[in-house]
Design an enzyme around this catalytic site. Sequence first.
Site, PDB file in Angstrom:
ATOM      1  N   CYS A  88     -20.881  -4.699 -34.880  1.00  0.00           N
ATOM      2  CA  CYS A  88     -20.893  -4.126 -33.536  1.00  0.00           C
ATOM      3  C   CYS A  88     -20.098  -2.822 -33.519  1.00  0.00           C
ATOM      4  O   CYS A  88     -20.543  -1.833 -34.078  1.00  0.00           O
ATOM      5  CB  CYS A  88     -20.373  -5.153 -32.529  1.00  0.00           C
ATOM      6  SG  CYS A  88     -20.835  -4.754 -30.822  1.00  0.00           S
ATOM      7  N   HIS A 176     -24.133  -9.663 -33.349  1.00  0.00           N
ATOM      8  CA  HIS A 176     -23.056 -10.537 -33.833  1.00  0.00           C
ATOM      9  C   HIS A 176     -23.646 -11.697 -34.628  1.00  0.00           C
ATOM     10  O   HIS A 176     -23.978 -12.745 -34.081  1.00  0.00           O
ATOM     11  CB  HIS A 176     -22.236 -11.055 -32.651  1.00  0.00           C
ATOM     12  CG  HIS A 176     -21.384 -10.007 -32.030  1.00  0.00           C
ATOM     13  ND1 HIS A 176     -20.116  -9.716 -32.470  1.00  0.00           N
ATOM     14  CD2 HIS A 176     -21.636  -9.145 -31.001  1.00  0.00           C
ATOM     15  CE1 HIS A 176     -19.606  -8.727 -31.739  1.00  0.00           C
ATOM     16  NE2 HIS A 176     -20.504  -8.370 -30.837  1.00  0.00           N
ATOM     17  N   GLU A 178     -21.926 -13.250 -36.918  1.00  0.00           N
ATOM     18  CA  GLU A 178     -20.812 -14.081 -37.367  1.00  0.00           C
ATOM     19  C   GLU A 178     -20.489 -15.238 -36.421  1.00  0.00           C
ATOM     20  O   GLU A 178     -19.578 -16.028 -36.692  1.00  0.00           O
ATOM     21  CB  GLU A 178     -19.564 -13.206 -37.536  1.00  0.00           C
ATOM     22  CG  GLU A 178     -18.829 -12.866 -36.252  1.00  0.00           C
ATOM     23  CD  GLU A 178     -19.472 -11.796 -35.382  1.00  0.00           C
ATOM     24  OE1 GLU A 178     -18.864 -11.410 -34.378  1.00  0.00           O
ATOM     25  OE2 GLU A 178     -20.594 -11.344 -35.708  1.00  0.00           O
TER      26      GLU A 178
END
Length: 426
Positions: A88, A176, A178
């Site tokens: 990001c 995102h 993760e």
Amino acid sequence: MGVLVVQHARDEGPYVLGEALAAAGLRMRLCRVWAGDPVPENLSGTEALVVMGGPQSAHSDDGFPSRRAELALLRRALDAEVPVLGVCLGAQLLAVAAGGAARPGTGLQVGWGEVRLSPEAARDPLFAGTRERLRVLHWHGDTMDIPDGAVPLASCERYPVQAFRTGGAAWGLQFHLEVDETAVDAFATAFPHEAAAAPGLRRAAPGELAALAPHRDRVLARFAALVAERSERTAARAFFAPRADAWEARFAADGPRYAEAVARMDLRHGQTVLDLGCGSGRALPALRAQVGDDGTVLGMDVTTAMLKAAVREGRERQAGLLVADCSQLPLPEGAVDGIFSAGLLDHLPDPAAAVREWARVTGPGGILLLFHPSGRAERAARHGRPLSPDDPLGEPNLWPVLEAGGWRLDCYEDADEHFLARAVRI
């Protein structure tokens, strides 16, 4: 050694990425800029650089006091080919550091949404084998323009740049990847006004994550494995890359001693010789003189910046220059007649495996010359440490390693002014 993780907000941590790094045996070093941690000035001891997301803007210093230091660190990582993952905000900073740009977007993009992988993603070290369309978590209002030469990996209609690769091993992900359920809940709690733009965000998380997890876990595990596999090379590159520009000037006086050492190899015209860990190529002119115009000289180094220094010195005219792991040589068996190596063997993770590999590519009767322009005791004293009995270059340690690897040590000199060991391929 460790993976440096720059974290901009308390709740925007590495989550599943941290689990992947730990599973690969890698240790994280958190730089919590949100808590006032200073950004390191260099990459010493860094196996990879991860830059997480956050509410700051990559295109402005306003409210972002660590921005310039992070960009400088990213540029150092790119120069040294240290693996990088930007998420990001981190992806936008990576784009800027690599020569692209970050800018305000057309509005907030928050929630679960689809990205399309590019044809190039099918050949990417991280994304190969991932399905063409993924539903991921978006949470951003800014966007970026990727630098020239970068490889686009994923896009969507509203924000076309969703993932890219740049340089030797640097990836930027706008979305995102993760996240797990804990992360989604933390994001929504930390940024409630933004979360309100995506009704049902939390409710949808279990199903969305279940579909995403196999692809998320594979991509992150591949990044972790790449970092672990490249760890030793990364350490060398991180050390030598920032020193490459001044290397030749700093050690210019060593040139005659390199020439004297090369003369001890007794090479003949027409032969093939390899300089392993050649650096800026101080031995290459002498090696070329020994094998003549009809011979072959190859210089190999793991640090691209050092080979660029060699080119600036005009040494590409004396040798072919290759980026290569000196413990895994891209050469067939018996391809060379001699190997010159200065200041390398005792810095390799497995010297015994290295000399076996060097023997593999050397024909019978070929010469290995290990050299350093100062002796072991002098170097130890210069670094403020005693001479270790376990030093792999110590004669009682070196000769059995060479013998087991296919070499016979026939000369060993360890004086103040130089170290030299000469061995013959059995």
